[in-house]
Design a protein around this motif. Sequence first.
Motif, short mmCIF file in Angstrom:
data_model
loop_
_atom_site.label_atom_id
_atom_site.label_comp_id
_atom_site.label_asym_id
_atom_site.label_seq_id
_atom_site.Cartn_x
_atom_site.Cartn_y
_atom_site.Cartn_z
N GLU A 153 -7.24 -32.89 -23.71
CA GLU A 153 -7.35 -32.57 -22.29
C GLU A 153 -6.12 -33.08 -21.53
O GLU A 153 -6.16 -33.22 -20.31
N GLY B 102 -18.22 -27.58 -20.12
CA GLY B 102 -17.23 -28.10 -21.07
C GLY B 102 -17.89 -28.93 -22.14
O GLY B 102 -17.54 -28.84 -23.32
N ASP C 279 -5.24 -25.46 -14.65
CA ASP C 279 -6.01 -26.17 -15.67
C ASP C 279 -5.68 -25.53 -17.02
O ASP C 279 -5.72 -24.31 -17.16
N ALA D 150 -5.21 -30.80 -18.77
CA ALA D 150 -6.30 -30.35 -17.91
C ALA D 150 -6.00 -30.67 -16.45
O ALA D 150 -5.34 -31.65 -16.14
N MET E 99 -5.94 -25.68 -21.43
CA MET E 99 -6.40 -26.17 -22.73
C MET E 99 -5.18 -26.55 -23.56
O MET E 99 -4.08 -26.00 -23.39
N ARG F 171 -8.62 -30.39 -13.28
CA ARG F 171 -9.92 -29.95 -12.77
C ARG F 171 -9.88 -29.57 -11.29
O ARG F 171 -10.87 -29.09 -10.74
#
Length: 297
Positions: free
Chosen positions: A245, A10, A287, A248, A289, A250
């Motif tokens: 983010e 990233g 996740d 996001a 964008m 993870r």
Amino acid sequence: MKKLLTAVAGAALLATSSLALVPSTTADMQAGHVESAKLDKILAAQPEATKARYPFRHPKETLEFLGIAPGMTVVDALPGGYYGNILVPYLGDEGALYGVQYSLKHRGTDWATREDKDQRLANHKAWPERFAKNVAEWTGDSKIKTGAFLFGDVPADLEGKVDAFLLFRAMHHLNKHEDTTGTRTDAIADIYKVLKPGGIVGIVQHRAPEDADNDWAKGFNGYVKQSTIIDAMKAGGFELVDVSEVNANRKDQPVEGDFVWRLPPVLAGSRDDAEKRAKMQAIGESDRMTLKFRKPK
């Protein structure tokens, strides 16, 4: 190690020229007139099922990041009630909300081998009319202007009139047939056509790892690479304004063979497997964008 490699990838992606940002000007930032207090009140009034998704979909932060404001003319791609119920009262009586669905070419590709293809296409062609009737349950007593169209059939009177075009969890649908029929390129051209100069495109999309297999990340599994979306939008004439983010997650580390619908809220493949279902619920939604583009002035 997987998480470390993802973080490194990233960081490397952020350093590439494909992610060069076009800074927002003071005028751009002032033009939105985002009303946070109004948005807070609307979000607090949503049904509990809608609120349950806030920790993953972050509607307040997402709309504020994109600069969506009351009075705007907004197009929502592949619309459902989730954002419609938020946008209608937020855009208000002076605003406008349009829905847009797949093109007939796109659906023709989806249904190419089906015996009832013609019937399905005829039904899909009538979608804008059905949307106009169904959207009444979102608008209630609101005087907001509403409408609908299909990609590939943009109303002439809408060209150059739209302030913001939203594609929330929609780009994988447009991307998956790009190699064979150019559906993504066609849709981006339509988006460019309807936006005002300086108009915004907001994209929230399930994100594939940058080192993933390209065929797996075309969109059939829900996931698309962030670089793929950015490069496509730039090729379509748009400027990348900002990357967030905010959506996001993870915990979602998809590998080849995974599909996004294994996760909440769908939980495909685990409804009858308590252990697997718990594992998917612990990951949460995908996740994602969150990208902000602008049509040059």
